[in-house]
Design a protein around this motif. Structure first.
Motif, PDB file in Angstrom:
ATOM      1  N   ILE A   1       0.845  -1.199   0.000  1.00  0.00           N
ATOM      2  CA  ILE A   1       0.000   0.000   0.000  1.00  0.00           C
ATOM      3  C   ILE A   1       0.883   1.252   0.000  1.00  0.00           C
ATOM      4  O   ILE A   1       0.599   2.220  -0.710  1.00  0.00           O
ATOM      5  CB  ILE A   1      -0.958  -0.008   1.209  1.00  0.00           C
ATOM      6  N   LEU A   2       1.949   1.241   0.764  1.00  0.00           N
ATOM      7  CA  LEU A   2       2.852   2.388   0.818  1.00  0.00           C
ATOM      8  C   LEU A   2       3.423   2.713  -0.564  1.00  0.00           C
ATOM      9  O   LEU A   2       3.476   3.870  -0.962  1.00  0.00           O
ATOM     10  CB  LEU A   2       3.986   2.121   1.811  1.00  0.00           C
ATOM     11  N   PHE A   3       3.821   1.685  -1.311  1.00  0.00           N
ATOM     12  CA  PHE A   3       4.475   1.921  -2.596  1.00  0.00           C
ATOM     13  C   PHE A   3       3.525   1.963  -3.791  1.00  0.00           C
ATOM     14  O   PHE A   3       3.801   2.656  -4.765  1.00  0.00           O
ATOM     15  CB  PHE A   3       5.560   0.874  -2.835  1.00  0.00           C
ATOM     16  N   THR A   4       2.405   1.233  -3.716  1.00  0.00           N
ATOM     17  CA  THR A   4       1.518   1.154  -4.885  1.00  0.00           C
ATOM     18  C   THR A   4       0.118   1.705  -4.633  1.00  0.00           C
ATOM     19  O   THR A   4      -0.618   1.942  -5.583  1.00  0.00           O
ATOM     20  CB  THR A   4       1.369  -0.305  -5.361  1.00  0.00           C
ATOM     21  N   GLY A   5      -0.261   1.840  -3.368  1.00  0.00           N
ATOM     22  CA  GLY A   5      -1.618   2.290  -3.061  1.00  0.00           C
ATOM     23  C   GLY A   5      -2.652   1.195  -3.221  1.00  0.00           C
ATOM     24  O   GLY A   5      -3.849   1.469  -3.246  1.00  0.00           O
ATOM     25  N   ARG A   6      -2.201  -0.052  -3.312  1.00  0.00           N
ATOM     26  CA  ARG A   6      -3.134  -1.175  -3.522  1.00  0.00           C
ATOM     27  C   ARG A   6      -2.827  -2.311  -2.553  1.00  0.00           C
ATOM     28  O   ARG A   6      -1.686  -2.536  -2.175  1.00  0.00           O
ATOM     29  CB  ARG A   6      -3.043  -1.697  -4.942  1.00  0.00           C
ATOM     30  N   TYR A   7      -3.884  -3.024  -2.192  1.00  0.00           N
ATOM     31  CA  TYR A   7      -3.777  -4.234  -1.378  1.00  0.00           C
ATOM     32  C   TYR A   7      -4.029  -5.376  -2.344  1.00  0.00           C
ATOM     33  O   TYR A   7      -5.087  -5.451  -2.966  1.00  0.00           O
ATOM     34  CB  TYR A   7      -4.859  -4.205  -0.298  1.00  0.00           C
ATOM     35  N   SER A   8      -3.064  -6.256  -2.521  1.00  0.00           N
ATOM     36  CA  SER A   8      -3.220  -7.379  -3.447  1.00  0.00           C
ATOM     37  C   SER A   8      -4.522  -8.121  -3.159  1.00  0.00           C
ATOM     38  O   SER A   8      -4.791  -8.483  -2.017  1.00  0.00           O
ATOM     39  CB  SER A   8      -2.036  -8.337  -3.303  1.00  0.00           C
ATOM     40  N   ARG A   9      -5.305  -8.352  -4.192  1.00  0.00           N
ATOM     41  CA  ARG A   9      -6.619  -8.988  -4.009  1.00  0.00           C
ATOM     42  C   ARG A   9      -6.492 -10.375  -3.374  1.00  0.00           C
ATOM     43  O   ARG A   9      -7.280 -10.740  -2.499  1.00  0.00           O
ATOM     44  CB  ARG A   9      -7.357  -9.081  -5.360  1.00  0.00           C
ATOM     45  N   SER A  10      -5.514 -11.165  -3.781  1.00  0.00           N
ATOM     46  CA  SER A  10      -5.372 -12.511  -3.227  1.00  0.00           C
ATOM     47  C   SER A  10      -4.985 -12.454  -1.750  1.00  0.00           C
ATOM     48  O   SER A  10      -5.513 -13.218  -0.932  1.00  0.00           O
ATOM     49  CB  SER A  10      -4.361 -13.330  -4.030  1.00  0.00           C
ATOM     50  N   MET A  11      -4.087 -11.543  -1.386  1.00  0.00           N
ATOM     51  CA  MET A  11      -3.729 -11.392   0.030  1.00  0.00           C
ATOM     52  C   MET A  11      -4.911 -10.861   0.835  1.00  0.00           C
ATOM     53  O   MET A  11      -5.178 -11.321   1.944  1.00  0.00           O
ATOM     54  CB  MET A  11      -2.526 -10.449   0.188  1.00  0.00           C
ATOM     55  N   PHE A  12      -5.624  -9.902   0.270  1.00  0.00           N
ATOM     56  CA  PHE A  12      -6.803  -9.325   0.913  1.00  0.00           C
ATOM     57  C   PHE A  12      -7.815 -10.420   1.225  1.00  0.00           C
ATOM     58  O   PHE A  12      -8.291 -10.543   2.356  1.00  0.00           O
ATOM     59  CB  PHE A  12      -7.408  -8.271  -0.022  1.00  0.00           C
ATOM     60  N   ASP A  13      -8.131 -11.237   0.225  1.00  0.00           N
ATOM     61  CA  ASP A  13      -9.115 -12.307   0.413  1.00  0.00           C
ATOM     62  C   ASP A  13      -8.652 -13.327   1.452  1.00  0.00           C
ATOM     63  O   ASP A  13      -9.454 -13.817   2.249  1.00  0.00           O
ATOM     64  CB  ASP A  13      -9.415 -13.012  -0.915  1.00  0.00           C
ATOM     65  N   LEU A  14      -7.377 -13.650   1.447  1.00  0.00           N
ATOM     66  CA  LEU A  14      -6.856 -14.611   2.416  1.00  0.00           C
ATOM     67  C   LEU A  14      -6.942 -14.065   3.837  1.00  0.00           C
ATOM     68  O   LEU A  14      -7.406 -14.756   4.749  1.00  0.00           O
ATOM     69  CB  LEU A  14      -5.410 -14.999   2.090  1.00  0.00           C
ATOM     70  N   VAL A  15      -6.520 -12.827   4.048  1.00  0.00           N
ATOM     71  CA  VAL A  15      -6.544 -12.246   5.390  1.00  0.00           C
ATOM     72  C   VAL A  15      -7.982 -12.062   5.873  1.00  0.00           C
ATOM     73  O   VAL A  15      -8.308 -12.375   7.028  1.00  0.00           O
ATOM     74  CB  VAL A  15      -5.743 -10.927   5.438  1.00  0.00           C
ATOM     75  N   VAL A  16      -8.869 -11.593   5.016  1.00  0.00           N
ATOM     76  CA  VAL A  16     -10.285 -11.478   5.394  1.00  0.00           C
ATOM     77  C   VAL A  16     -10.842 -12.862   5.733  1.00  0.00           C
ATOM     78  O   VAL A  16     -11.587 -13.026   6.700  1.00  0.00           O
ATOM     79  CB  VAL A  16     -11.116 -10.803   4.276  1.00  0.00           C
ATOM     80  N   GLY A  17     -10.457 -13.884   4.969  1.00  0.00           N
ATOM     81  CA  GLY A  17     -10.904 -15.251   5.237  1.00  0.00           C
ATOM     82  C   GLY A  17     -10.438 -15.763   6.590  1.00  0.00           C
ATOM     83  O   GLY A  17     -11.185 -16.441   7.306  1.00  0.00           O
ATOM     84  N   VAL A  18      -9.218 -15.430   6.964  1.00  0.00           N
ATOM     85  CA  VAL A  18      -8.708 -15.843   8.282  1.00  0.00           C
ATOM     86  C   VAL A  18      -9.520 -15.167   9.383  1.00  0.00           C
ATOM     87  O   VAL A  18      -9.927 -15.812  10.361  1.00  0.00           O
ATOM     88  CB  VAL A  18      -7.195 -15.517   8.422  1.00  0.00           C
ATOM     89  N   PHE A  19      -9.795 -13.871   9.228  1.00  0.00           N
ATOM     90  CA  PHE A  19     -10.615 -13.178  10.223  1.00  0.00           C
ATOM     91  C   PHE A  19     -12.032 -13.752  10.259  1.00  0.00           C
ATOM     92  O   PHE A  19     -12.628 -13.864  11.335  1.00  0.00           O
ATOM     93  CB  PHE A  19     -10.639 -11.673   9.964  1.00  0.00           C
ATOM     94  N   ARG A  20     -12.578 -14.117   9.105  1.00  0.00           N
ATOM     95  CA  ARG A  20     -13.914 -14.719   9.052  1.00  0.00           C
ATOM     96  C   ARG A  20     -13.938 -16.006   9.873  1.00  0.00           C
ATOM     97  O   ARG A  20     -14.832 -16.231  10.679  1.00  0.00           O
ATOM     98  CB  ARG A  20     -14.303 -14.996   7.597  1.00  0.00           C
TER      99      ARG A  20
END
Length: 193
Positions: A151-170
């Motif tokens: 996010i610091l360098f690109t302003g984006r959260y990789s979709r695959s990482m995002f889905d994995l981390v959200v899945g762990v919290f779920r």
């Protein structure tokens, strides 16, 4: 297993953001402090309510509806704040637990009847989930650090990482709802979806 996860009585999801602020990541935790203070107090109240609900379930096999809704609302607010300081969203979370006010879904279906004896062993039954979650939370933490730099360098959260981390919290929220909050008798699936 995927069908069981999709019909589980707790649903948690976060809308994927296309762009995130490169500079907000430095201060989100600081900006979330007012929420942390309120949620700390509300979590204590939720603990008391869960204690009362334990006895209500033991004697009536029901979680009192008003108490159930109050606990779900506290954890909805908590999910909104988690999405903010967890780098999933940039919008500041509202000081509200109303659904639809933030791009996060946290819903729990009200159980008409709960097992009066299962409440004594749920904490024991989730040990396999907790072992797997310990490993998954370690992976999610590493991915969160990588996402911070992305996010610091690109302003984006990789979709695959995002889905994995959200899945762990779920998964973690489902285990919490089952074992500690007593809001469901359905065993949490071993699934990120």
């Amino acid at each position: 297993m995927a069908e069981q996860a999709s019909t589980y009585p707790l649903r948690f999801d976060v809308e994927y953001p296309e762009k995130l602020s490169r500079w907000l990541i430095f201060v989100k935790w600081l900006l979330a402090i007012p929420h942390f203070l309120i949620l700390y107090a509300l979590s204590a109240v939720a603990g008391i309510i869960t204690f009362i609900a334990f006895f209500a379930i033991l004697f009536t096999k029901r979680y009192p509806r008003g108490l159930f809704d109050f606990v779900v609302n506290i954890y909805r607010w908590n999910a909104n704040v988690l999405a903010y300081y967890g780098l999933f969203r940039d919008e500041y979370p509202p000081f509200s637990w109303e659904p639809g006010k933030y791009p996060v879904t946290y819903e729990v279906d009200y159980p008409e009847s709960l097992s009066r004896w299962l409440i004594f062993v749920k904490w024991l039954l989730v040990i396999p989930n907790l072992i797997v979650l310990l490993l998954l939370y370690t992976v999610a933490y590493v991915l969160w650090i990588i996402a911070w730099f992305a996010i610091l360098f690109t302003g984006r959260y990789s979709r695959s990482m995002f889905d994995l981390v959200v899945g762990v919290f779920r998964w973690g929220l489902r285990v919490l709802a089952y074992a500690l909050l007593l809001t469901t008798d359905r065993y949490p699936p071993f699934s990120l979806s």
